[in-house]
Design a protein around this motif. Structure first.
Motif, PDB file in Angstrom:
ATOM      1  N   ARG A  77      16.357   3.014 -11.105  1.00  0.00           N
ATOM      2  CA  ARG A  77      15.467   3.687 -11.773  1.00  0.00           C
ATOM      3  C   ARG A  77      14.354   2.839 -12.279  1.00  0.00           C
ATOM      4  NH1 ARG A  77      18.770   6.013 -16.471  1.00  0.00           N
ATOM      5  NH2 ARG A  77      20.641   5.166 -15.318  1.00  0.00           N
ATOM      6  N   GLN A  78      14.407   1.450 -12.240  1.00  0.00           N
ATOM      7  CA  GLN A  78      13.507   0.454 -12.486  1.00  0.00           C
ATOM      8  C   GLN A  78      12.305   0.405 -11.387  1.00  0.00           C
ATOM      9  OE1 GLN A  78      14.739  -3.337 -13.902  1.00  0.00           O
ATOM     10  NE2 GLN A  78      16.626  -2.310 -14.945  1.00  0.00           N
ATOM     11  N   ALA A  79      12.869   0.690 -10.260  1.00  0.00           N
ATOM     12  CA  ALA A  79      11.904   0.511  -8.928  1.00  0.00           C
ATOM     13  C   ALA A  79      12.166   1.599  -8.206  1.00  0.00           C
ATOM     14  CB  ALA A  79      11.944  -0.522  -8.482  1.00  0.00           C
ATOM     15  N   PRO A  80      11.932   2.992  -8.649  1.00  0.00           N
ATOM     16  CA  PRO A  80      12.159   4.154  -8.007  1.00  0.00           C
ATOM     17  C   PRO A  80      11.280   4.269  -6.679  1.00  0.00           C
ATOM     18  CG  PRO A  80      10.809   4.770  -9.678  1.00  0.00           C
ATOM     19  CD  PRO A  80      11.193   3.161  -9.874  1.00  0.00           C
ATOM     20  N   ASP A  81      10.306   3.482  -6.407  1.00  0.00           N
ATOM     21  CA  ASP A  81       9.456   3.518  -5.131  1.00  0.00           C
ATOM     22  C   ASP A  81       9.850   2.285  -4.353  1.00  0.00           C
ATOM     23  OD1 ASP A  81       8.089   5.889  -5.808  1.00  0.00           O
ATOM     24  OD2 ASP A  81       6.704   4.703  -6.793  1.00  0.00           O
ATOM     25  N   GLY A  82      10.888   1.626  -4.725  1.00  0.00           N
ATOM     26  CA  GLY A  82      11.149   0.289  -4.201  1.00  0.00           C
ATOM     27  C   GLY A  82      10.258  -0.585  -4.367  1.00  0.00           C
ATOM     28  N   MET A  83      10.030  -1.625  -3.673  1.00  0.00           N
ATOM     29  CA  MET A  83       9.260  -2.879  -3.717  1.00  0.00           C
ATOM     30  C   MET A  83       8.177  -3.050  -2.572  1.00  0.00           C
ATOM     31  SD  MET A  83      12.421  -3.455  -5.092  1.00  0.00           S
ATOM     32  CE  MET A  83      13.172  -4.726  -4.050  1.00  0.00           C
ATOM     33  N   SER A  84       8.694  -2.943  -1.389  1.00  0.00           N
ATOM     34  CA  SER A  84       7.965  -3.187  -0.252  1.00  0.00           C
ATOM     35  C   SER A  84       6.613  -2.174   0.053  1.00  0.00           C
ATOM     36  CB  SER A  84       8.775  -2.888   1.006  1.00  0.00           C
ATOM     37  OG  SER A  84       9.703  -3.842   1.241  1.00  0.00           O
ATOM     38  N   GLU A  85       6.984  -0.918  -0.152  1.00  0.00           N
ATOM     39  CA  GLU A  85       5.718   0.174   0.003  1.00  0.00           C
ATOM     40  C   GLU A  85       4.613  -0.220  -1.049  1.00  0.00           C
ATOM     41  OE1 GLU A  85       4.793   2.256   2.342  1.00  0.00           O
ATOM     42  OE2 GLU A  85       6.270   1.078   3.553  1.00  0.00           O
ATOM     43  N   PRO A  86       4.991  -0.455  -2.237  1.00  0.00           N
ATOM     44  CA  PRO A  86       3.978  -0.554  -3.258  1.00  0.00           C
ATOM     45  C   PRO A  86       3.381  -1.863  -3.160  1.00  0.00           C
ATOM     46  CG  PRO A  86       5.818   0.172  -4.448  1.00  0.00           C
ATOM     47  CD  PRO A  86       6.390   0.074  -3.006  1.00  0.00           C
ATOM     48  N   THR A  87       4.196  -2.946  -2.538  1.00  0.00           N
ATOM     49  CA  THR A  87       3.543  -4.277  -2.115  1.00  0.00           C
ATOM     50  C   THR A  87       2.589  -4.359  -0.881  1.00  0.00           C
ATOM     51  OG1 THR A  87       5.578  -5.416  -3.176  1.00  0.00           O
ATOM     52  CG2 THR A  87       4.158  -6.799  -1.458  1.00  0.00           C
ATOM     53  N   ILE A  88       3.011  -3.295  -0.231  1.00  0.00           N
ATOM     54  CA  ILE A  88       1.906  -3.299   0.853  1.00  0.00           C
ATOM     55  C   ILE A  88       0.767  -2.569   0.548  1.00  0.00           C
ATOM     56  CG2 ILE A  88       1.635  -1.957   3.224  1.00  0.00           C
ATOM     57  CD1 ILE A  88       4.800  -2.529   3.696  1.00  0.00           C
ATOM     58  N   LYS A  89       0.811  -1.645  -0.284  1.00  0.00           N
ATOM     59  CA  LYS A  89      -0.509  -0.971  -0.728  1.00  0.00           C
ATOM     60  C   LYS A  89      -1.225  -1.919  -1.643  1.00  0.00           C
ATOM     61  CE  LYS A  89       1.698   3.736  -0.730  1.00  0.00           C
ATOM     62  NZ  LYS A  89       1.900   4.598  -1.510  1.00  0.00           N
ATOM     63  N   TYR A  90      -0.730  -2.732  -2.277  1.00  0.00           N
ATOM     64  CA  TYR A  90      -1.231  -3.833  -3.118  1.00  0.00           C
ATOM     65  C   TYR A  90      -2.003  -4.812  -2.135  1.00  0.00           C
ATOM     66  CZ  TYR A  90      -1.480  -7.852  -6.241  1.00  0.00           C
ATOM     67  OH  TYR A  90      -1.993  -9.040  -7.052  1.00  0.00           O
ATOM     68  N   ILE A  91      -1.357  -5.072  -1.128  1.00  0.00           N
ATOM     69  CA  ILE A  91      -1.899  -6.192  -0.309  1.00  0.00           C
ATOM     70  C   ILE A  91      -3.218  -5.367   0.408  1.00  0.00           C
ATOM     71  CG2 ILE A  91      -1.761  -7.385   2.001  1.00  0.00           C
ATOM     72  CD1 ILE A  91       1.456  -7.654   1.216  1.00  0.00           C
ATOM     73  N   GLU A  92      -3.128  -4.278   0.716  1.00  0.00           N
ATOM     74  CA  GLU A  92      -4.321  -3.568   1.379  1.00  0.00           C
ATOM     75  C   GLU A  92      -5.485  -3.384   0.289  1.00  0.00           C
ATOM     76  OE1 GLU A  92      -2.525   0.252   2.392  1.00  0.00           O
ATOM     77  OE2 GLU A  92      -1.708  -0.499   4.452  1.00  0.00           O
ATOM     78  N   ALA A  93      -5.191  -3.239  -0.961  1.00  0.00           N
ATOM     79  CA  ALA A  93      -6.099  -3.359  -1.990  1.00  0.00           C
ATOM     80  C   ALA A  93      -6.845  -4.733  -2.263  1.00  0.00           C
ATOM     81  CB  ALA A  93      -5.579  -2.684  -3.371  1.00  0.00           C
ATOM     82  N   LEU A  94      -6.050  -5.641  -2.209  1.00  0.00           N
ATOM     83  CA  LEU A  94      -6.423  -6.839  -2.509  1.00  0.00           C
ATOM     84  C   LEU A  94      -7.569  -7.401  -1.292  1.00  0.00           C
ATOM     85  CD1 LEU A  94      -3.440  -9.300  -3.103  1.00  0.00           C
ATOM     86  CD2 LEU A  94      -5.309  -9.125  -4.602  1.00  0.00           C
ATOM     87  N   ILE A  95      -7.231  -7.182   0.024  1.00  0.00           N
ATOM     88  CA  ILE A  95      -8.270  -6.986   1.208  1.00  0.00           C
ATOM     89  C   ILE A  95      -9.224  -6.272   1.050  1.00  0.00           C
ATOM     90  CG2 ILE A  95      -8.099  -7.081   3.580  1.00  0.00           C
ATOM     91  CD1 ILE A  95      -5.143  -7.942   3.768  1.00  0.00           C
ATOM     92  N   GLN A  96      -9.212  -4.967   0.817  1.00  0.00           N
ATOM     93  CA  GLN A  96     -10.367  -4.230   0.645  1.00  0.00           C
ATOM     94  C   GLN A  96     -11.188  -4.801  -0.342  1.00  0.00           C
ATOM     95  OE1 GLN A  96      -8.921  -0.047   0.298  1.00  0.00           O
ATOM     96  NE2 GLN A  96      -8.097   0.115   2.116  1.00  0.00           N
ATOM     97  N   SER A  97     -10.726  -5.201  -1.661  1.00  0.00           N
ATOM     98  CA  SER A  97     -11.798  -5.629  -2.600  1.00  0.00           C
ATOM     99  C   SER A  97     -12.474  -6.796  -2.229  1.00  0.00           C
ATOM    100  CB  SER A  97     -10.706  -5.845  -3.776  1.00  0.00           C
ATOM    101  OG  SER A  97     -11.322  -6.473  -4.834  1.00  0.00           O
ATOM    102  N   LYS A  98     -11.530  -7.600  -1.587  1.00  0.00           N
ATOM    103  CA  LYS A  98     -12.325  -8.935  -0.981  1.00  0.00           C
ATOM    104  C   LYS A  98     -13.253  -8.645  -0.022  1.00  0.00           C
ATOM    105  CE  LYS A  98     -12.510 -13.557  -0.546  1.00  0.00           C
ATOM    106  NZ  LYS A  98     -13.071 -14.230  -1.752  1.00  0.00           N
TER     107      LYS A  98
END
Length: 102
Positions: A77-98
């Motif tokens: 319940r602490q990570a209902p979306d898991g860790m990989s998918e949210p991290t992939i979205k985070y990486i995409e956002a980092l690169i788009q921002s750069k």
């Protein structure tokens, strides 16, 4: 409507190199931190055994514990979306921002 962006080869090479350095140097570390922060904590084992492995052309976030797959599929319940998918979205956002800043 057409938009045209022009830059000389030297400027293009500089921007490309800066983006490449960012992706190879900064993004893996930030992604690893993000992944670990998303990892559920009960005993701390999962976070402690999540490591960033770097090679010359490959970076891997390795979750070395038997229940990693369960946690990554929303078992906790602490990570209902898991860790990989949210991290992939985070990486995409980092690169788009750069890219926008370049």
């Amino acid at each position: 409507m057409n938009i045209r962006i022009e830059m000389d080869d030297g400027e293009f090479q500089k921007v490309t190199k800066e983006l490449e350095n960012y992706v190879n140097r900064d993004v893996p570390t930030k992604a690893h931190t993000h992944y670990r922060n998303l990892t559920p904590v009960r005993s701390g084992n999962a976070r402690n055994k999540t490591k960033l492995r770097t090679g010359s052309d490959k970076h891997t976030i390795a979750a070395n514990y038997p229940y990693a797959k369960r946690l990554d599929t929303g078992w906790s319940r602490q990570a209902p979306d898991g860790m990989s998918e949210p991290t992939i979205k985070y990486i995409e956002a980092l690169i788009q921002s750069k890219v926008r800043r370049l």
